[in-house]
Design a protein around this motif. Structure first.
Motif, mmCIF file in Angstrom:
data_model
loop_
_atom_site.group_PDB
_atom_site.id
_atom_site.type_symbol
_atom_site.label_atom_id
_atom_site.label_comp_id
_atom_site.label_asym_id
_atom_site.label_seq_id
_atom_site.Cartn_x
_atom_site.Cartn_y
_atom_site.Cartn_z
ATOM 1 N N GLN A 114 0.830 -1.206 0.000
ATOM 2 C CA GLN A 114 0.000 0.000 0.000
ATOM 3 C C GLN A 114 0.866 1.258 0.000
ATOM 4 O OE1 GLN A 114 -3.044 0.315 -0.760
ATOM 5 N NE2 GLN A 114 -4.460 -0.325 0.822
ATOM 6 N N GLN A 115 1.923 1.249 0.783
ATOM 7 C CA GLN A 115 2.817 2.406 0.840
ATOM 8 C C GLN A 115 3.477 2.661 -0.512
ATOM 9 O OE1 GLN A 115 5.602 1.679 4.010
ATOM 10 N NE2 GLN A 115 4.031 1.643 5.596
ATOM 11 N N HIS A 142 2.369 1.768 -3.569
ATOM 12 C CA HIS A 142 1.391 2.250 -4.547
ATOM 13 C C HIS A 142 0.943 3.678 -4.222
ATOM 14 C CE1 HIS A 142 1.221 -1.515 -6.653
ATOM 15 N NE2 HIS A 142 0.873 -2.178 -5.550
ATOM 16 N N ALA A 143 0.852 4.004 -2.939
ATOM 17 C CA ALA A 143 0.493 5.376 -2.563
ATOM 18 C C ALA A 143 1.575 6.353 -3.006
ATOM 19 C CB ALA A 143 0.283 5.466 -1.052
ATOM 20 N N ASN A 144 2.844 5.952 -2.861
ATOM 21 C CA ASN A 144 3.945 6.815 -3.301
ATOM 22 C C ASN A 144 3.922 6.989 -4.820
ATOM 23 O OD1 ASN A 144 6.594 8.225 -2.761
ATOM 24 N ND2 ASN A 144 7.336 6.591 -4.094
ATOM 25 N N GLU A 203 -2.435 1.658 -10.562
ATOM 26 C CA GLU A 203 -2.057 1.864 -9.167
ATOM 27 C C GLU A 203 -3.277 1.851 -8.257
ATOM 28 O OE1 GLU A 203 0.978 1.830 -8.056
ATOM 29 O OE2 GLU A 203 1.850 1.771 -10.059
ATOM 30 N N SER A 252 -3.941 -0.852 -5.357
ATOM 31 C CA SER A 252 -4.157 -0.378 -3.998
ATOM 32 C C SER A 252 -5.429 -0.980 -3.401
ATOM 33 C CB SER A 252 -4.242 1.157 -3.986
ATOM 34 O OG SER A 252 -4.385 1.646 -2.677
#
Length: 243
Positions: free
Chosen positions: A19-20, A22-24, A208, A212
Motif C-alpha cells: 500500500q505504501q 502504490h500510494a507513493n 495503481e 491499492s
C-alpha cells in the motif's frame, strides 16, 4: 492454528508495505521523469528445531519500472527530455553522482546549471554558464549560447548523458538513481535528448488504484484469518478444559 497466524501476519505486513509503495507512485503521477516502484516478495520458511512448517512472506527491496514515458512539449529551452534509454547526471548533497530522467533545468545567478537545486554535471564537471542572450541544447547534450552582444554561437559545455545497465542502478529515497558502491557511469554517445520537452511520470494511475484496492482487500482477508484462527484456538482450549 499457530501456523495460520504466522502466514496471515506476514501477508498482512506485505499488504501494508505494498500500500505504501502504490500510494507513493500515485503521489508522483505528475512528477517529471518519475519511475514507478513495484513491490517484491518471496516465501521464506521459518528455520528452527523440527520440520520447517511455517512460511512467511518476506519483503525484498522494491523494484523499479524503467519503461519510458511520453515526452511533452514545453517550448522552454532549458527543459530536456531523453528519447529512449539514458539518464542525466547531477551531483547529490553528498557530492556523489546521481542519475535522473527529470530535465527541468535552471540557471542560478552564479551561472551554475542546476536541477532542483543540484548541480548538473557535464563532461568536465559541474556546468557553469557565462552571461548569454540565448541558449540551445543539442540532441547530444551540447550547450551553446549567444553572447549578450550577439555574434557567433559559443559551445560552453555538454551534459553528461549516461546509460548504465539498469540492473546496477538503485533508487534512493530522493527519487534519484545511483550505481552500486558509489561507482560513476561513463558518457554514452548514443543517448539523445530533446530540448523543449519534459518526460512524464511512467506511473499508470488506473493500475495503481486497482492494485491499492486489491491490497486493501488482501489486508482485510489476512486480518480475518488471524481472527478466525484465534477463535478456533479459544474453542479448542474450551473443549480441552471441559468448560
Amino acid at each position: 492454528m499457530e501456523k495460520v497466524i504466522y502466514t496471515a501476519m506476514s501477508g498482512a505486513q506485505h499488504a501494508l508495505m505494498s500500500q505504501q509503495i502504490h500510494a507513493n507512485n500515485l503521489a508522483n503521477v505528475d512528477t517529471t521523469g518519475f519511475r514507478a516502484d513495484y513491490e517484491r516478495v518471496m516465501a521464506s520458511t521459518v528455520e528452527g528445531d523440527g520440520f520447517d512448517s511455517r512460511v512467511l512472506a518476506v519483503e525484498l527491496s522494491p523494484g523499479t519500472n524503467f519503461s519510458s514515458a511520453a515526452l511533452v512539449s514545453t517550448g522552454r529551452k532549458l527543459d530536456v527530455g531523453i528519447r529512449g534509454k539514458g539518464w542525466l547526471t547531477v551531483q547529490d548533497s553528498n557530492g556523489q553522482e546521481a542519475y535522473t530522467r527529470a530535465g527541468d533545468l535552471t540557471v542560478e545567478a552564479s551561472g551554475a546549471l542546476t536541477l532542483h537545486g543540484r548541480p548538473v554535471m557535464g563532461e568536465a564537471g559541474e556546468i557553469v554558464l557565462p552571461d548569454y542572450r540565448d541558449i540551445d541544447i543539442g540532441v547530444d547534450g551540447s550547450i551553446t549560447v549567444t553572447p549578450p552582444g550577439g555574434g557567433a554561437l559559443i559551445q560552453v559545455g555538454r551534459l553528461k548523458l549516461v546509460n548504465p545497465d539498469e540492473s546496477e542502478l538503485s533508487k534512493g529515497t530522493d527519487g534519484m538513481f545511483r550505481l552500486q558502491n558509489n561507482a560513476t557511469a561513463e558518457q554514452d554517445e548514443n543517448v539523445v535528448v530533446a530540448s523543449g520537452f519534459l518526460e512524464d511520470s511512467n506511473v499508470n494511475p488506473v493500475d495503481e488504484m486497482i492494485q491499492s484496492l486489491q491490497m486493501t482487500r488482501n489486508f482485510e482477508l489476512q486480518v480475518k484469518l488471524m481472527q478466525a484462527s484465534d477463535d478456533q484456538a479459544k474453542s479448542g482450549n474450551e473443549l480441552v478444559s471441559g468448560s
